[in-house]
Design a protein around this motif. Sequence first.
Motif, PDB file in Angstrom:
ATOM      1  N   SER A  74       0.831  -1.186   0.000  1.00  0.00           N
ATOM      2  CA  SER A  74       0.000   0.000   0.000  1.00  0.00           C
ATOM      3  C   SER A  74       0.871   1.244   0.000  1.00  0.00           C
ATOM      4  CB  SER A  74      -0.910   0.004   1.230  1.00  0.00           C
ATOM      5  OG  SER A  74      -1.491   1.276   1.429  1.00  0.00           O
ATOM      6  N   ILE A  75       0.330   2.320  -0.570  1.00  0.00           N
ATOM      7  CA  ILE A  75       1.056   3.591  -0.529  1.00  0.00           C
ATOM      8  C   ILE A  75       1.236   4.062   0.910  1.00  0.00           C
ATOM      9  CG2 ILE A  75      -1.054   4.960  -0.755  1.00  0.00           C
ATOM     10  CD1 ILE A  75       0.552   6.988  -2.373  1.00  0.00           C
ATOM     11  N   TRP A  76       0.333   3.611   1.788  1.00  0.00           N
ATOM     12  CA  TRP A  76       0.423   4.008   3.185  1.00  0.00           C
ATOM     13  C   TRP A  76       1.556   3.306   3.910  1.00  0.00           C
ATOM     14  CZ3 TRP A  76      -2.105   8.202   4.513  1.00  0.00           C
ATOM     15  CH2 TRP A  76      -3.167   8.601   3.703  1.00  0.00           C
ATOM     16  N   ALA A  77       2.006   2.190   3.377  1.00  0.00           N
ATOM     17  CA  ALA A  77       3.147   1.505   3.996  1.00  0.00           C
ATOM     18  C   ALA A  77       4.392   2.373   3.899  1.00  0.00           C
ATOM     19  CB  ALA A  77       3.381   0.163   3.309  1.00  0.00           C
ATOM     20  N   ARG A  78       4.579   3.023   2.757  1.00  0.00           N
ATOM     21  CA  ARG A  78       5.726   3.911   2.589  1.00  0.00           C
ATOM     22  C   ARG A  78       5.647   5.097   3.550  1.00  0.00           C
ATOM     23  NH1 ARG A  78       5.064   4.941  -2.456  1.00  0.00           N
ATOM     24  NH2 ARG A  78       4.033   6.970  -2.277  1.00  0.00           N
TER      25      ARG A  78
END
Length: 306
Positions: A74-78
């Motif tokens: 997910s982009i939120w992991a970054r």
Amino acid sequence: MLKNNRPLLALALGAAIIPLAGCASGFESSRADTRYVARDVNTLYNAAYDRLQRGDYQAAAAIFDEVERQHPYSIWARRAQLMSAFSYYAMRDYQKSIDASRRFLAIHPGNRSAPYALYLIALSQYEQISDVTRDQGITQQALASFGELIRRYPNTPYADDARLKVDLVRDHLAGKEMEVGRFYQRRRQWLASVHRFRNVIDNYQTTTHVPEALMRLTESYVALGIPVEAQRSAAVLGANYPSSVWYRRAYNLMQAYPNMRPLRAEPVPAPTAATSNELPQQPVSPPPTPEVGSQSEPAPTPTPGN
């Protein structure tokens, strides 16, 4: 602690974006937050952000790590990686902050937040700098990290702050060299002290320790019986810091040994226009007299090793 970290938190939020809209009311204990229960990224990220805002950095870091673990693509992991690194920094777990930042850089080297991650690494190392009586390995690491940040991202606000901190780090390293040099002087190991003081003069020329280093170098050369080199050091001190108390001490020291002969005298060529940076060969001139009302007073004449 949150108040003191608000500027850095603002940078982290700017790099990582605001939290997702959602409700974090179901997270009442950090233990329940971090155990593995499959949850959507919206709930996890907002729970971590809520803990961060409340100053519970340990729980925030753990939940941000959980975002990365449960939603790695997910982009939120970054974004959670970067927020986790900041959370560890805020709780002063500097090694974990460094590890999280390095992991971010390894996975996302070209990301626009890469300068911030590198800044966090340098700042975490900088915060661990100890006094000059201790090992300065972490100080060297901080200097290298700040240097890399300035070199790779020179036009960022992080590089601007890094330039200011580099001056402080270099002054600290020079202070360590002075501490070791004075230690050798006390033990009358004059050659070792000369090496340390010369290192300050040659490699830390813009620091505040240079005047004392020149005076201590003068002392060491006098103790070795090499007045020609002692006079050179005192002359450079007088040319660059004529009003310094260190120059007064060096001048008085040289006046106390007018007839001293060097162990191995060698002819010294006169300076030319092409060698204007070389040390002057003329006798050391007296320091200027303090102005009336000045608080500065001539220091007592030192003896070698003091």
